[in-house]
Design an enzyme around this catalytic site. Structure first.
Site, short mmCIF file in Angstrom:
data_model
loop_
_atom_site.label_atom_id
_atom_site.label_comp_id
_atom_site.label_asym_id
_atom_site.label_seq_id
_atom_site.Cartn_x
_atom_site.Cartn_y
_atom_site.Cartn_z
N HIS A 39 -16.72 -8.70 1.02
CA HIS A 39 -16.51 -8.83 -0.40
C HIS A 39 -17.51 -8.58 -1.33
O HIS A 39 -17.35 -8.93 -2.41
CB HIS A 39 -16.14 -10.52 -0.43
CG HIS A 39 -15.15 -11.04 0.52
ND1 HIS A 39 -13.83 -10.77 0.05
CD2 HIS A 39 -15.19 -11.67 1.73
CE1 HIS A 39 -13.03 -11.17 1.27
NE2 HIS A 39 -13.94 -11.71 2.07
N HIS A 71 -16.73 -17.26 3.61
CA HIS A 71 -15.07 -17.02 3.61
C HIS A 71 -14.71 -17.01 2.06
O HIS A 71 -15.13 -17.76 1.41
CB HIS A 71 -14.27 -18.20 4.18
CG HIS A 71 -12.76 -17.96 3.91
ND1 HIS A 71 -12.05 -17.04 4.39
CD2 HIS A 71 -12.13 -18.80 3.09
CE1 HIS A 71 -10.81 -17.18 3.93
NE2 HIS A 71 -10.87 -18.25 3.17
N LYS A 91 -5.89 -4.51 5.91
CA LYS A 91 -5.71 -6.18 5.33
C LYS A 91 -4.68 -6.05 4.28
O LYS A 91 -4.72 -4.85 3.47
CB LYS A 91 -7.01 -6.49 4.76
CG LYS A 91 -8.07 -6.85 5.89
CD LYS A 91 -9.43 -7.12 5.35
CE LYS A 91 -9.28 -8.71 4.64
NZ LYS A 91 -10.66 -9.31 4.24
#
Length: 144
Positions: free
Chosen positions: A33, A132, A58
């Site tokens: 990320h 996350h 993904k």
């Protein structure tokens, strides 16, 4: 004496393995990320980044284009409820530059969407670190 050294060495390895397993997955979050580069990015950005980071396939992924310290600081914001019901998420106080990658057809065919939004991340550990990416929220009209 050799047996005692072997037992101590084995115990030390076991402790290190347990500690390593208990550490937050910050390196994975960073790989999946984080991209502190400046945007906006070209339409091919997501295809390239997803492939380079070995995460193609993904259906959806988001890259955050802020300094690492700014994203880690989001963990110091008040706790909010994550999408999965856990209470370890945090919302950025300020909007951040992000790129959303949405898979279109094949495993390496992504649509690149550049945005400025508040990010929501789950944090764990001591010190708290992002583990996350939970989503993003629109910037309210009075904050623009």
């Amino acid at each position: 004496m050799a047996l005692k050294s072997l037992v101590l060495f084995s115990l030390m390895v076991l402790v290190l393995l347990v500690l390593a397993g208990a550490r937050p997955s910050w390196p994975k979050f960073e790989n999946d990320h984080m991209d502190p580069g400046n945007g906006p990015f070209s339409p091919n950005y997501c295809n390239k980044e997803m492939e380079n980071r070995n995460i193609s396939g993904k259906l959806f992924n988001t890259f955050v284009h802020q300094p690492v310290e700014a994203v880690q600081a989001v963990c110091l914001e008040p706790n909010i409820t994550c999408k999965n019901g856990q209470n370890n998420c945090h919302k950025s106080r300020s909007p951040m530059s992000i790129t959303e990658c949405i898979r279109e057809k094949g495993p390496s065919d992504y649509n690149t969407i550049n945005k400025r939004r508040h990010i929501v991340i789950a944090c764990e550990g001591n010190p708290l670190l992002p583990v996350h990416y939970d989503g993003s929220e629109e910037v309210s009209s009075e904050a623009r």
